[in-house]
Design an enzyme around this catalytic site. Structure first.
Site, mmCIF file in Angstrom:
data_model
loop_
_atom_site.group_PDB
_atom_site.id
_atom_site.type_symbol
_atom_site.label_atom_id
_atom_site.label_comp_id
_atom_site.label_asym_id
_atom_site.label_seq_id
_atom_site.Cartn_x
_atom_site.Cartn_y
_atom_site.Cartn_z
ATOM 1 C CG ASP A 126 -2.052 0.976 1.126
ATOM 2 O OD1 ASP A 126 -2.323 1.460 0.007
ATOM 3 O OD2 ASP A 126 -2.684 1.269 2.163
ATOM 4 C CG HIS A 173 -0.402 2.503 -9.242
ATOM 5 N ND1 HIS A 173 -0.636 2.068 -7.961
ATOM 6 C CD2 HIS A 173 -1.435 3.334 -9.564
ATOM 7 C CE1 HIS A 173 -1.774 2.605 -7.526
ATOM 8 N NE2 HIS A 173 -2.270 3.383 -8.479
ATOM 9 N NE ARG A 209 -4.142 7.293 -6.863
ATOM 10 C CZ ARG A 209 -4.084 6.929 -5.572
ATOM 11 N NH1 ARG A 209 -3.828 7.832 -4.651
ATOM 12 N NH2 ARG A 209 -4.304 5.688 -5.207
ATOM 13 C CG LEU A 258 8.742 -17.118 -3.691
ATOM 14 C CD1 LEU A 258 8.500 -17.282 -2.200
ATOM 15 C CD2 LEU A 258 9.309 -15.730 -3.986
HETATM 16 C C1 IPE Z 1 -5.490 -2.495 -0.107
HETATM 17 O O1 IPE Z 1 -5.135 -1.188 -0.276
HETATM 18 C C2 IPE Z 1 -5.517 -3.199 -1.417
HETATM 19 C C3 IPE Z 1 -4.223 -3.379 -2.081
HETATM 20 C C4 IPE Z 1 -3.059 -3.059 -1.580
HETATM 21 C C5 IPE Z 1 -4.265 -3.986 -3.356
HETATM 22 P P1 IPE Z 1 -6.204 -0.022 -0.422
HETATM 23 O O2 IPE Z 1 -5.449 1.228 -0.560
HETATM 24 O O3 IPE Z 1 -7.168 -0.363 -1.502
HETATM 25 O O4 IPE Z 1 -6.963 -0.105 0.971
HETATM 26 P P2 IPE Z 1 -7.750 1.018 1.773
HETATM 27 O O5 IPE Z 1 -8.743 1.607 0.809
HETATM 28 O O6 IPE Z 1 -6.765 2.025 2.232
HETATM 29 O O7 IPE Z 1 -8.369 0.300 2.904
HETATM 30 C C1 IPE Z 2 -1.535 0.361 -3.382
HETATM 31 O O1 IPE Z 2 -1.326 1.733 -3.385
HETATM 32 C C2 IPE Z 2 -1.873 -0.191 -4.741
HETATM 33 C C3 IPE Z 2 -3.272 -0.588 -4.889
HETATM 34 C C4 IPE Z 2 -4.196 -0.525 -3.996
HETATM 35 C C5 IPE Z 2 -3.661 -1.115 -6.180
HETATM 36 P P1 IPE Z 2 -2.524 2.778 -3.345
HETATM 37 O O2 IPE Z 2 -2.919 3.072 -4.752
HETATM 38 O O3 IPE Z 2 -3.608 2.313 -2.487
HETATM 39 O O4 IPE Z 2 -1.806 4.035 -2.736
HETATM 40 P P2 IPE Z 2 -2.428 5.020 -1.652
HETATM 41 O O5 IPE Z 2 -2.875 4.188 -0.501
HETATM 42 O O6 IPE Z 2 -3.562 5.722 -2.310
HETATM 43 O O7 IPE Z 2 -1.304 5.922 -1.289
HETATM 44 MG MG MG Z 3 -3.995 2.526 -0.512
#
Ligand code: IPE
Ligand code: IPE
Ligand code: MG
Length: 259
Positions: free
Chosen positions: A39, A56, A52, A150
């Site tokens: 995350d 990613h 963003r 793995l």
């Molecule tokens: C959880 O992260 C899902 C993934 C890392 C794929 P999110 O960013 O979607 O979760 P919330 O919305 O903060 O709970």
């Molecule tokens: C995790 O990073 C990736 C996915 C959930 C796909 P986020 O996209 O949730 O990044 P934040 O949490 O918004 O910073």
């Molecule tokens: Mg997130």
């Protein structure tokens, strides 16, 4: 071959550089299964005033490093939360960027993962993913199906509740067909109806980005998992952070309800 050699050299460099950390790592007690909520890609980019999507993209670097380190220290299963059932609620552009990155990643990395004896698997209902993504997943799974190094589970269109519902529905339909009786249902059987069937529960869950929640990840499987959080955003996470989490895990006392 040259690529593999460079990798081995990279590992050596890593281990020398991080010698102090690695001295504390008990190589006899490496968790068999580690789950990671990757995350913070968006906030990582935002902090740098970047889109963003760049966050990613940069997350893929972290992924590469963590897979390499896991493989080199003998982790057996790595389950990575890549796209949740709730992530469909993001703007269409972002969802499509994530799907494109997934396809790109598999196209680019599957061969090398295969060369490193990594087995690729997915959890979650992938039938909702774009056709091209499903095709690349299928190819990567096929290519790596006989590997015994793995085991990487990528969670795609995954939600713990969705997984439980699909498992329960399948169970009910088998009961109605007479293949199963209610008396047969126990914890082991339930586990076999989940996407993680035949995989031991994770001993360690890591979540990056300073959020302290499960966000619908592995709700059944994490019942007794040790949780480890870091404020680092996922694109900044490296193998050395993974080692730090494992060392912390190794110093905990798991009681499982006993005294
Ligand atoms: C959880 O992260 C899902 C993934 C890392 C794929 P999110 O960013 O979607 O979760 P919330 O919305 O903060 O709970
Ligand atoms: C995790 O990073 C990736 C996915 C959930 C796909 P986020 O996209 O949730 O990044 P934040 O949490 O918004 O910073
Ligand atoms: Mg997130």
């Amino acid at each position: 071959m040259i690529e593999v050699m460079t990798k081995v050299m990279d590992f050596k460099k890593f281990f020398t550089k991080e010698k102090e950390v690695n001295d504390a790592l008990n190589t006899e007690r490496i968790p068999l299964h580690i789950a990671i909520i990757m995350d913070g890609n968006g906030r990582w980019a935002q902090q740098k005033q970047l889109p963003r999507a760049i966050g990613h993209k940069s997350g893929v670097e972290a992924l590469r490093d963590v897979i390499e380190t896991s493989s080199s220290i003998g982790v057996k299963y790595l389950t990575l939360y890549a796209f949740s059932t709730e992530n469909w609620n993001r703007p269409v552009d972002e969802v499509s960027t994530l799907m494109k990155l997934l396809v790109e990643y598999l196209k680019k990395e599957a061969k090398e993962l295969h060369a490193n004896n990594v087995k690729i698997n997915t959890i979650g209902d992938i039938s909702r993913l774009p056709e091209v993504a499903q095709m690349e997943i299928h190819k990567a799974k096929e290519l790596t199906s006989n590997n015994n190094g793995l085991w990487v589970n990528i969670a795609l269109n995954y939600g713990g509740r969705d997984e439980l519902l699909r498992g329960i529905k399948k169970m009910c339909s088998e009961i109605s067909m007479g293949k199963l009786t209610i008396g047969d249902i126990d914890e082991d059987l339930m586990g076999n109806y989940l996407d993680t069937a035949n995989t031991p529960d994770p001993e360690l869950l890591i979540r990056t980005s300073g959020e302290y929640r499960l966000s619908n990840f592995l709700l059944w499987q994490l019942a007794y998992t040790e949780l480890w959080f870091t404020n680092k955003f996922w694109p900044d996470f490296r193998g050395s952070d993974l080692i730090e989490a494992i060392i912390d895990y190794q110093n905990r006392h798991r009681r499982f309800g006993k005294v």
